[in-house]
Scaffold this motif. Structure first.
Motif, mmCIF file in Angstrom:
data_model
loop_
_atom_site.group_PDB
_atom_site.id
_atom_site.type_symbol
_atom_site.label_atom_id
_atom_site.label_comp_id
_atom_site.label_asym_id
_atom_site.label_seq_id
_atom_site.Cartn_x
_atom_site.Cartn_y
_atom_site.Cartn_z
ATOM 1 N N ILE A 198 0.721 -1.319 -0.012
ATOM 2 C CA ILE A 198 0.034 0.159 -0.093
ATOM 3 C C ILE A 198 0.876 1.175 -0.005
ATOM 4 O O ILE A 198 0.693 2.148 -0.728
ATOM 5 N N ARG B 223 2.707 1.672 -3.224
ATOM 6 C CA ARG B 223 1.916 1.346 -4.418
ATOM 7 C C ARG B 223 2.460 0.415 -5.505
ATOM 8 O O ARG B 223 2.411 0.662 -6.651
ATOM 9 N N SER B 224 3.188 -0.479 -5.021
ATOM 10 C CA SER B 224 3.791 -1.646 -6.009
ATOM 11 C C SER B 224 3.432 -2.952 -5.254
ATOM 12 O O SER B 224 3.234 -3.262 -4.170
ATOM 13 N N SER C 225 10.189 -5.465 -2.682
ATOM 14 C CA SER C 225 9.012 -5.922 -3.149
ATOM 15 C C SER C 225 8.856 -7.542 -2.559
ATOM 16 O O SER C 225 7.754 -8.234 -2.718
ATOM 17 N N ASN D 94 -1.439 -6.745 -4.102
ATOM 18 C CA ASN D 94 -1.426 -5.732 -5.020
ATOM 19 C C ASN D 94 -1.104 -4.192 -4.487
ATOM 20 O O ASN D 94 -1.038 -4.128 -3.179
ATOM 21 N N PRO D 95 -1.085 -3.220 -5.452
ATOM 22 C CA PRO D 95 -0.729 -1.884 -4.835
ATOM 23 C C PRO D 95 -2.069 -1.481 -3.628
ATOM 24 O O PRO D 95 -1.597 -0.528 -2.962
ATOM 25 N N GLN D 96 -2.979 -1.922 -3.942
ATOM 26 C CA GLN D 96 -4.130 -1.595 -2.970
ATOM 27 C C GLN D 96 -4.089 -2.553 -1.664
ATOM 28 O O GLN D 96 -4.985 -2.368 -0.807
#
Length: 163
Positions: free
Chosen positions: A67, A70-71, A103, A126-128
């Motif tokens: 989050i 954002r990746s 990551s 995911n980024p969310q």
């Protein structure tokens, strides 16, 4: 007279006989033999709890990191190679080393703890901060515990049976 005094002094000496010491050591050995299995079980349980805590923290960190950065972020136990874990992210090979480090999270699992066959071995956020629901089951000795992660990252722990 001197001889009688010597006998009296010898009987008055303080100490333990060899037989008393041998009986005491035998009793202690029996008690230790009875207690050893429960210590092993306790040790296995503590290693399982520590590994669960590491995995749970890693999953929470992975979601937060995804989050914030954002990746996509992937979380795999350290029993999975970093390259294999990172391969779950698109274009992983083209990322810089710092991006790869950011990551991929690999929580440390104790060597005596195993991952049950059929369990997922990674969670991709995911980024969310959303992931595909999955369950990882950790085993130690004769006990297993499952961590289920649903889409938004809510973790549920379930005590299982024998692995």
């Amino acid at each position: 007279m001197d001889r009688a005094l010597f006998v009296i002094q010898k009987r008055g000496q303080i100490g333990f006989t060899l037989i008393e010491l041998m009986v005491t050591i035998a009793v202690l050995a029996i008690i230790a033999a009875l207690a050893a299995p429960s210590f092993q079980s306790m040790r296995d349980n503590q290693k399982l709890k520590l590994s669960l805590m590491e995995m749970r923290t890693g999953i929470q960190q992975g979601r937060s990191r995804a989050i914030i950065a954002r990746s996509p972020t992937v979380v795999c136990p350290d029993t999975v190679a970093e390259v294999t874990c990172g391969a779950n992210i698109a274009n992983y090979a083209s990322l810089s080393q710092s991006q790869k480090d950011d990551s991929v999270l690999r929580p440390v699992i104790d060597d005596s703890v195993t991952i049950k066959s059929g369990s997922v071995d990674h969670f991709i956020f995911n980024p969310q901060g959303i992931t595909v629901s999955g369950t990882i089951t950790l085993c130690s000795g004769n006990k297993s515990v499952s961590l289920t992660v649903n889409g938004p990252g809510v973790i549920t722990q379930t005590d299982g049976g024998v692995c």
